[in-house]
Design a protein around this motif. Structure first.
Motif, PDB file in Angstrom:
ATOM      1  N   VAL A  36     -57.250 -11.342 -19.816  1.00 17.75           N
ATOM      2  CA  VAL A  36     -56.772 -10.995 -21.146  1.00 17.75           C
ATOM      3  C   VAL A  36     -56.208  -9.578 -21.147  1.00 17.75           C
ATOM      4  O   VAL A  36     -56.830  -8.653 -20.609  1.00 17.75           O
ATOM      5  CB  VAL A  36     -57.901 -11.093 -22.195  1.00 17.75           C
ATOM      6  N   THR A  37     -55.044  -9.427 -21.746  1.00 15.03           N
ATOM      7  CA  THR A  37     -54.449  -8.115 -21.981  1.00 15.03           C
ATOM      8  C   THR A  37     -54.348  -7.892 -23.481  1.00 15.03           C
ATOM      9  O   THR A  37     -53.790  -8.724 -24.189  1.00 15.03           O
ATOM     10  CB  THR A  37     -53.048  -8.004 -21.356  1.00 15.03           C
ATOM     11  N   SER A  46     -42.685  -1.069 -31.977  1.00 12.46           N
ATOM     12  CA  SER A  46     -43.444  -1.093 -30.720  1.00 12.46           C
ATOM     13  C   SER A  46     -43.049  -2.262 -29.819  1.00 12.46           C
ATOM     14  O   SER A  46     -43.479  -2.328 -28.662  1.00 12.46           O
ATOM     15  CB  SER A  46     -44.945  -1.183 -31.025  1.00 12.46           C
ATOM     16  N   LEU A  47     -42.255  -3.195 -30.339  1.00 13.43           N
ATOM     17  CA  LEU A  47     -41.943  -4.414 -29.591  1.00 13.43           C
ATOM     18  C   LEU A  47     -41.229  -4.161 -28.258  1.00 13.43           C
ATOM     19  O   LEU A  47     -41.531  -4.846 -27.269  1.00 13.43           O
ATOM     20  CB  LEU A  47     -41.121  -5.364 -30.460  1.00 13.43           C
ATOM     21  N   PRO A  48     -40.275  -3.217 -28.161  1.00 16.94           N
ATOM     22  CA  PRO A  48     -39.619  -3.014 -26.856  1.00 16.94           C
ATOM     23  C   PRO A  48     -40.606  -2.667 -25.735  1.00 16.94           C
ATOM     24  O   PRO A  48     -40.472  -3.165 -24.610  1.00 16.94           O
ATOM     25  CB  PRO A  48     -38.659  -1.852 -27.136  1.00 16.94           C
ATOM     26  N   PHE A  49     -41.595  -1.830 -26.049  1.00 17.34           N
ATOM     27  CA  PHE A  49     -42.594  -1.477 -25.030  1.00 17.34           C
ATOM     28  C   PHE A  49     -43.386  -2.711 -24.616  1.00 17.34           C
ATOM     29  O   PHE A  49     -43.612  -2.946 -23.412  1.00 17.34           O
ATOM     30  CB  PHE A  49     -43.538  -0.406 -25.586  1.00 17.34           C
ATOM     31  N   ILE A  50     -43.814  -3.502 -25.591  1.00 14.10           N
ATOM     32  CA  ILE A  50     -44.613  -4.697 -25.297  1.00 14.10           C
ATOM     33  C   ILE A  50     -43.807  -5.694 -24.474  1.00 14.10           C
ATOM     34  O   ILE A  50     -44.303  -6.267 -23.501  1.00 14.10           O
ATOM     35  CB  ILE A  50     -45.102  -5.338 -26.609  1.00 14.10           C
ATOM     36  N   GLU A 106     -43.586  -4.457 -20.891  1.00 11.57           N
ATOM     37  CA  GLU A 106     -44.849  -4.611 -20.179  1.00 11.57           C
ATOM     38  C   GLU A 106     -45.085  -6.064 -19.766  1.00 11.57           C
ATOM     39  O   GLU A 106     -45.547  -6.335 -18.651  1.00 11.57           O
ATOM     40  CB  GLU A 106     -46.008  -4.114 -21.052  1.00 11.57           C
ATOM     41  N   ILE A 107     -44.754  -7.001 -20.646  1.00 12.74           N
ATOM     42  CA  ILE A 107     -44.942  -8.414 -20.315  1.00 12.74           C
ATOM     43  C   ILE A 107     -43.984  -8.842 -19.211  1.00 12.74           C
ATOM     44  O   ILE A 107     -44.333  -9.621 -18.317  1.00 12.74           O
ATOM     45  CB  ILE A 107     -44.764  -9.289 -21.570  1.00 12.74           C
ATOM     46  N   SER A 108     -42.757  -8.312 -19.256  1.00 18.11           N
ATOM     47  CA  SER A 108     -41.765  -8.682 -18.237  1.00 18.11           C
ATOM     48  C   SER A 108     -42.168  -8.207 -16.845  1.00 18.11           C
ATOM     49  O   SER A 108     -41.736  -8.762 -15.835  1.00 18.11           O
ATOM     50  CB  SER A 108     -40.391  -8.101 -18.605  1.00 18.11           C
ATOM     51  N   LYS A 109     -43.000  -7.173 -16.771  1.00 24.66           N
ATOM     52  CA  LYS A 109     -43.455  -6.655 -15.483  1.00 24.66           C
ATOM     53  C   LYS A 109     -44.562  -7.506 -14.871  1.00 24.66           C
ATOM     54  O   LYS A 109     -44.852  -7.386 -13.677  1.00 24.66           O
ATOM     55  CB  LYS A 109     -43.972  -5.222 -15.648  1.00 24.66           C
ATOM     56  N   MET A 110     -45.200  -8.338 -15.693  1.00 24.66           N
ATOM     57  CA  MET A 110     -46.327  -9.135 -15.206  1.00 24.66           C
ATOM     58  C   MET A 110     -45.840 -10.202 -14.235  1.00 24.66           C
ATOM     59  O   MET A 110     -44.824 -10.848 -14.474  1.00 24.66           O
ATOM     60  CB  MET A 110     -47.057  -9.786 -16.388  1.00 24.66           C
ATOM     61  N   GLU A 111     -46.584 -10.359 -13.152  1.00 24.36           N
ATOM     62  CA  GLU A 111     -46.190 -11.328 -12.121  1.00 24.36           C
ATOM     63  C   GLU A 111     -46.095 -12.731 -12.702  1.00 24.36           C
ATOM     64  O   GLU A 111     -45.166 -13.482 -12.399  1.00 24.36           O
ATOM     65  CB  GLU A 111     -47.205 -11.287 -10.976  1.00 24.36           C
ATOM     66  N   ILE A 112     -47.056 -13.082 -13.526  1.00 21.67           N
ATOM     67  CA  ILE A 112     -47.036 -14.363 -14.239  1.00 21.67           C
ATOM     68  C   ILE A 112     -47.165 -14.064 -15.720  1.00 21.67           C
ATOM     69  O   ILE A 112     -48.152 -13.453 -16.150  1.00 21.67           O
ATOM     70  CB  ILE A 112     -48.196 -15.285 -13.802  1.00 21.67           C
ATOM     71  N   PRO A 113     -46.176 -14.448 -16.547  1.00 28.50           N
ATOM     72  CA  PRO A 113     -46.272 -14.179 -17.991  1.00 28.50           C
ATOM     73  C   PRO A 113     -47.509 -14.855 -18.573  1.00 28.50           C
ATOM     74  O   PRO A 113     -47.948 -15.904 -18.095  1.00 28.50           O
ATOM     75  CB  PRO A 113     -44.990 -14.796 -18.555  1.00 28.50           C
ATOM     76  N   GLU A 125     -39.388 -15.933 -25.918  1.00 33.07           N
ATOM     77  CA  GLU A 125     -38.608 -15.463 -24.763  1.00 33.07           C
ATOM     78  C   GLU A 125     -39.282 -15.807 -23.442  1.00 33.07           C
ATOM     79  O   GLU A 125     -38.606 -16.120 -22.448  1.00 33.07           O
ATOM     80  CB  GLU A 125     -38.416 -13.946 -24.850  1.00 33.07           C
ATOM     81  N   PHE A 126     -40.626 -15.746 -23.428  1.00 37.32           N
ATOM     82  CA  PHE A 126     -41.363 -15.955 -22.178  1.00 37.32           C
ATOM     83  C   PHE A 126     -42.080 -17.306 -22.146  1.00 37.32           C
ATOM     84  O   PHE A 126     -42.969 -17.519 -21.316  1.00 37.32           O
ATOM     85  CB  PHE A 126     -42.378 -14.818 -21.976  1.00 37.32           C
TER      86      PHE A 126
END
Length: 482
Positions: free
Chosen positions: A37-38, A101-105, A108-115, A134-135
């Motif tokens: 969980v994040t 705050s959405l651009p930061f979030i 960060e999600i796009s960097k995750m190996e598995i969304p 989107e994901f």
């Protein structure tokens, strides 16, 4: 961790009332389901998170020591003066802060190996649901309130405008399908707005977005609200998952402080705890009446005091912190000296869960925020309901008339005054009078019911397991498509 075990992202809007349920949900997903969980935590200013005792160590507060399965991410501070002004409503600032705050979030999600398999947002974070699309994530909403509140909100877009006008102008009850009608005295401020007002449109838009998600999680349990939950399920608009109560635990050890030391010296169930939540404030006249009421009751009290405000009942929502004083000039002359043998007055903040769980606490004078209400029920503490803003009047109605966990102040008009005599009477009723015996007994029954709901095999435990299964199936479907 098994490959089929999802990673779930949670987004908590500013404010303790949204943060606590999200952190508790995260802890249960980790402990009960062994999910990764994040939690993204949005703040309104640099002080609103850092000054709060709850989040002096966010990761520790969330329980991130569970094999590294829980990660708390503090979203960098964003300012929104170009979107909202000083006079704008609290809700407007909450939504604007999340939006910025959405651009930061997203990054960060796009960097995750598995969304993540799912994104869970709260009431003020529905603008983030586009990121889930989107994901290819499931879209879930956690409502840190009760099922009756959700029923009112979800049916709002379908209520005839004439019925709402009748409700506001003639004060007739508003019919809620399958539920108890909403009295005008307990209604939402938004219904009195012009339908073209941006705040009204935002409210309706949020209700529609919620109805189009993959599920709504609610901080209640089946045995507490059977009628409202049955009504919500009957509409079949969106799956409903009661997973409450989501309440902070006291932990294995309680840190020593002045408040706990004082409570240790008091007899069992002898203290009325007085607090209006993380943001609630009273007028100067109400502060004076409350002080006199506590003094006249001749009962022990623990009072979390804040400087009065005349125009904003949520005056400290964004500025919660610890205060200091020696003898605040807004209390009656000599009050502290006259009550020092049976009362403790503390500035701004108290460790609420530790106070409510203490054996000396016998009652809670509360603003009826749903987190506070749940914390009181979980610890079997009867309430005096003094609602201030948001959906708190609805909560007070439910706690008093339906659940039987509280008594309620009789003044319901915004310009009315709760008198010292009424406060004196209510405090005595809860703590010592025969009249309050049934309420005290009822709260002990509710405490047992709450514990059973979240225990393995309980209704809320099973409901959370259903959410977990939905996430697992979604993950398998996405994997097969890939």
């Amino acid at each position: 961790m098994e490959s089929t075990k999802p990673h779930i992202a949670l987004l908590a809007s500013p404010g303790i009332g949204h943060l606590i349920p999200m952190l508790e949900l995260a802890k249960r997903l980790v402990s009960n389901q062994t999910f990764k969980v994040t939690v993204f935590v949005v703040s309104t200013d640099h002080a609103s998170i850092a000054n709060t005792q709850l989040l002096q160590s966010p990761a520790a507060a969330a329980g991130s020591g569970d094999d590294g399965l829980l990660d708390v991410v503090l979203v960098p501070f964003v300012d929104v003066p170009d979107i909202v002004g000083p006079g704008d409503a609290m809700v407007e600032k909450l939504v604007a802060t999340v939006l910025r705050s959405l651009p930061f979030i997203r990054t960060e999600i796009s960097k995750m190996e598995i969304p993540p398999a799912a994104l869970v947002v709260d009431l003020f974070g529905t603008e983030a649901l586009g990121i889930a699309d989107e994901f290819n994530m499931l879209k879930l909403v956690l409502i840190a309130s009760n099922a009756w509140f959700i029923a009112v909100m979800l049916c709002s877009p379908d209520i005839d405008r004439k019925e709402i006008e009748e409700h506001v102008k003639n004060r007739t009850p508003l019919n809620i399908p399958g539920c108890k009608p909403l009295k005008f005295e307990d209604t939402f401020h938004v219904f009195s707005m012009d339908p073209n007002d941006p705040s009204y449109q935002g409210y309706i838009g949020t209700a529609i977005k919620m109805s189009l998600t993959d599920g709504i999680l609610v901080n209640t349990w089946d045995e507490l609200e059977p009628t409202s939950l049955k009504a919500l399920r009957h509409t079949k608009k969106v799956p409903i998952y009661p997973i409450g109560p989501l309440v902070r635990s006291t932990g294995k050890s309680v840190p020593r402080n002045e408040i706990i030391d004082w409570l240790d010296k008091q007899p069992g169930e002898s203290v009325i705890y007085v607090s209006f939540g993380s943001g609630g404030t009273l007028s100067a006249q109400h502060v004076i009446e409350l002080a006199w009421g506590l003094e006249l009751s001749q009962q022990r009290f623990l009072w979390v005091v804040r400087p009065p405000t005349e125009n904003d009942a949520a005056g400290t929502f964004f500025t919660l912190g610890n205060g200091t004083y020696t003898n605040p000039d807004y209390l009656p002359d000599g009050f502290l000296a006259r009550t020092q043998d049976r009362g403790l007055v503390v500035p701004m903040w108290a460790p609420q869960v530790q106070v409510l769980s203490h054996p000396s606490t016998g009652g809670f004078l509360t603003h009826c925020g749903w987190n506070s209400s749940m914390e009181s029920i979980v610890h079997g503490v009867p309430m005096i309901a003094w609602p201030l803003y948001a959906e708190q009047k609805l909560n007070a109605n439910m706690l008093t008339e339906d659940i039987g966990a509280s008594i309620r102040v009789t003044t319901v008009e915004s310009d009315g005054v709760v008198t010292r005599e009424e406060i004196r009477s209510m405090v005595r009723k809860i703590l010592v009078d025969h009249e309050g015996r049934n309420i005290r007994a009822r709260c002990k029954e509710l405490k047992i019911s709450a514990a059973k709901a979240i225990a393995e095999g309980g209704s809320s435990y099973n409901s959370l397991s259903q959410i977990a299964e939905v996430c697992i199936q979604h993950l398998k479907t996405e994997s097969s498509r890939a």
